[in-house]
Enzyme design. Structure first.
Site, PDB file in Angstrom:
ATOM      1  N   ASN A 173      21.558  40.971  55.282  1.00 33.09           N
ATOM      2  CA  ASN A 173      21.946  39.951  56.270  1.00 33.09           C
ATOM      3  C   ASN A 173      22.015  38.530  55.718  1.00 33.09           C
ATOM      4  O   ASN A 173      21.921  37.552  56.445  1.00 33.09           O
ATOM      5  CB  ASN A 173      21.083  40.059  57.536  1.00 33.09           C
ATOM      6  CG  ASN A 173      19.613  39.835  57.274  1.00 33.09           C
ATOM      7  OD1 ASN A 173      19.215  39.506  56.151  1.00 33.09           O
ATOM      8  ND2 ASN A 173      18.798  39.984  58.303  1.00 33.09           N
ATOM      9  N   HIS A 209      17.987  33.804  55.075  1.00 35.47           N
ATOM     10  CA  HIS A 209      16.685  33.708  55.737  1.00 35.47           C
ATOM     11  C   HIS A 209      16.528  32.320  56.354  1.00 35.47           C
ATOM     12  O   HIS A 209      16.983  31.335  55.781  1.00 35.47           O
ATOM     13  CB  HIS A 209      15.547  33.915  54.730  1.00 35.47           C
ATOM     14  CG  HIS A 209      14.201  33.488  55.263  1.00 35.47           C
ATOM     15  ND1 HIS A 209      13.446  34.310  56.067  1.00 35.47           N
ATOM     16  CD2 HIS A 209      13.515  32.312  55.163  1.00 35.47           C
ATOM     17  CE1 HIS A 209      12.336  33.652  56.425  1.00 35.47           C
ATOM     18  NE2 HIS A 209      12.364  32.444  55.889  1.00 35.47           N
ATOM     19  N   PHE A 234      10.313  49.591  56.316  1.00 36.87           N
ATOM     20  CA  PHE A 234      11.356  49.045  55.444  1.00 36.87           C
ATOM     21  C   PHE A 234      10.813  48.026  54.428  1.00 36.87           C
ATOM     22  O   PHE A 234      11.569  47.499  53.627  1.00 36.87           O
ATOM     23  CB  PHE A 234      12.484  48.416  56.279  1.00 36.87           C
ATOM     24  CG  PHE A 234      12.038  47.296  57.192  1.00 36.87           C
ATOM     25  CD1 PHE A 234      11.850  46.005  56.720  1.00 36.87           C
ATOM     26  CD2 PHE A 234      11.798  47.540  58.547  1.00 36.87           C
ATOM     27  CE1 PHE A 234      11.438  44.969  57.557  1.00 36.87           C
ATOM     28  CE2 PHE A 234      11.386  46.518  59.399  1.00 36.87           C
ATOM     29  CZ  PHE A 234      11.203  45.222  58.892  1.00 36.87           C
ATOM     30  N   LYS A 264      20.071  34.979  50.443  1.00 36.10           N
ATOM     31  CA  LYS A 264      19.496  36.178  49.832  1.00 36.10           C
ATOM     32  C   LYS A 264      20.424  36.701  48.718  1.00 36.10           C
ATOM     33  O   LYS A 264      21.574  36.255  48.603  1.00 36.10           O
ATOM     34  CB  LYS A 264      19.270  37.222  50.936  1.00 36.10           C
ATOM     35  CG  LYS A 264      18.227  36.775  51.978  1.00 36.10           C
ATOM     36  CD  LYS A 264      18.075  37.830  53.079  1.00 36.10           C
ATOM     37  CE  LYS A 264      17.004  37.451  54.088  1.00 36.10           C
ATOM     38  NZ  LYS A 264      16.868  38.488  55.153  1.00 36.10           N
ATOM     39  N   THR A 292      19.011  38.948  63.740  1.00 39.57           N
ATOM     40  CA  THR A 292      18.606  39.670  62.523  1.00 39.57           C
ATOM     41  C   THR A 292      19.614  40.766  62.164  1.00 39.57           C
ATOM     42  O   THR A 292      19.969  40.934  61.003  1.00 39.57           O
ATOM     43  CB  THR A 292      17.201  40.286  62.732  1.00 39.57           C
ATOM     44  OG1 THR A 292      16.301  39.233  63.096  1.00 39.57           O
ATOM     45  CG2 THR A 292      16.693  40.955  61.467  1.00 39.57           C
ATOM     46  N   TYR A 345       6.938  37.666  52.907  1.00 39.71           N
ATOM     47  CA  TYR A 345       7.137  38.622  53.998  1.00 39.71           C
ATOM     48  C   TYR A 345       5.848  39.351  54.390  1.00 39.71           C
ATOM     49  O   TYR A 345       5.899  40.465  54.912  1.00 39.71           O
ATOM     50  CB  TYR A 345       8.222  39.638  53.618  1.00 39.71           C
ATOM     51  CG  TYR A 345       9.638  39.097  53.745  1.00 39.71           C
ATOM     52  CD1 TYR A 345      10.118  38.603  54.962  1.00 39.71           C
ATOM     53  CD2 TYR A 345      10.509  39.099  52.658  1.00 39.71           C
ATOM     54  CE1 TYR A 345      11.414  38.107  55.096  1.00 39.71           C
ATOM     55  CE2 TYR A 345      11.821  38.616  52.783  1.00 39.71           C
ATOM     56  CZ  TYR A 345      12.262  38.127  54.000  1.00 39.71           C
ATOM     57  OH  TYR A 345      13.540  37.654  54.138  1.00 39.71           O
ATOM     58  N   GLU A 352       6.475  28.051  54.121  1.00 43.67           N
ATOM     59  CA  GLU A 352       7.448  28.666  53.212  1.00 43.67           C
ATOM     60  C   GLU A 352       7.983  27.654  52.195  1.00 43.67           C
ATOM     61  O   GLU A 352       8.192  28.003  51.032  1.00 43.67           O
ATOM     62  CB  GLU A 352       8.576  29.307  54.028  1.00 43.67           C
ATOM     63  CG  GLU A 352       8.064  30.524  54.819  1.00 43.67           C
ATOM     64  CD  GLU A 352       9.048  31.071  55.844  1.00 43.67           C
ATOM     65  OE1 GLU A 352      10.189  30.566  55.942  1.00 43.67           O
ATOM     66  OE2 GLU A 352       8.671  32.022  56.562  1.00 43.67           O
ATOM     67  N   ARG A 386      17.981  28.748  63.131  1.00 44.96           N
ATOM     68  CA  ARG A 386      17.959  30.160  63.552  1.00 44.96           C
ATOM     69  C   ARG A 386      19.204  30.494  64.385  1.00 44.96           C
ATOM     70  O   ARG A 386      19.746  31.588  64.288  1.00 44.96           O
ATOM     71  CB  ARG A 386      16.696  30.458  64.373  1.00 44.96           C
ATOM     72  CG  ARG A 386      15.394  30.286  63.608  1.00 44.96           C
ATOM     73  CD  ARG A 386      14.983  31.506  62.829  1.00 44.96           C
ATOM     74  NE  ARG A 386      14.645  32.632  63.663  1.00 44.96           N
ATOM     75  CZ  ARG A 386      14.174  33.794  63.170  1.00 44.96           C
ATOM     76  NH1 ARG A 386      14.004  33.945  61.860  1.00 44.96           N
ATOM     77  NH2 ARG A 386      13.895  34.793  63.974  1.00 44.96           N
TER      78      ARG A 386
END
Ligand code: IDP
Ligand code: MG
Length: 160
Positions: A123, A126, A68, A20, A102, A60, A137, A96
């Site tokens: 964070n 992704h 948010f 990110k 998260t 998303y 994705e 993951r």
């Protein structure tokens, strides 16, 4: 003994991993790529990319109702991201785990978020949450020809 379950555990999957904007700005791109590379997964797609708003919203879309959501879209479009497609047996769940929870304060030490981040809204990375979303994705973020099919020279040293 359920042979069909064993077979599905051996299935080759794809996952979409993205550094990110905070990860890019903080100079963590190499560190993050390195974790997946060292684990032994296969890198099939890689690019630096400025994400447009509509793509962020599509990516998303399941979070559209959340309070948010507008801040999340601002965050993801605030600077370049690094888009990656990774392949491997069990890569979706394993990635993951490598990424961690998260909320980085709840992420275990040793995970990317556990080691490198402090807040959910920053964070750094992704990772797709299912094989279906991995495919979805990768199709969303990569154009035809940007994902490369190849075999690592080290393949026989990773899997018997
Ligand atoms: P994940 O990235 O661990 O899969 P999701 O629940 O799918 O987590 O949320 C997607 C992203 O939305 C998170 O990584 C984080 O950047 C952001 N996010 C999730 N929950 C919150 C929150 O409560 N506040 C701010 N941002 C959030
Ligand atoms: Mg998610």
């Amino acid at each position: 003994f359920l042979p069909h379950l064993v077979a599905s555990m051996e299935e080759v999957e794809e996952t979409y991993i993205m550094v990110k904007p905070d990860g890019v700005q903080r100079g963590l791109v190499g560190e993050i790529i390195s974790r997946f590379e060292k684990k032994g997964f296969l890198l099939k797609g890689l690019k630096l990319f400025q994400c447009p708003k509509d793509l962020a919203e599509e990516h998303y879309k399941d979070l559209k109702g959340k309070s948010f959501f507008p801040k999340l879209i601002d965050y993801i479009t605030s600077g370049p991201v690094v888009c990656m497609a990774w392949e491997g047996v069990g890569v979706v769940a394993s990635a993951r785990k490598l990424i961690g929870a998260t909320n980085p304060l709840q992420a275990e030490p040793g995970t990317i978020r556990g080691d490198l981040a402090v807040q959910t809204g920053r964070n750094v990375v992704h990772g797709s949450d299912s094989p279906d979303n991995g495919k979805r994705e990768i199709d969303l973020w990569f154009k035809e020809g940007e994902v490369v099919q190849w075999t690592q020279a080290q393949a026989p040293w990773l899997r018997e």
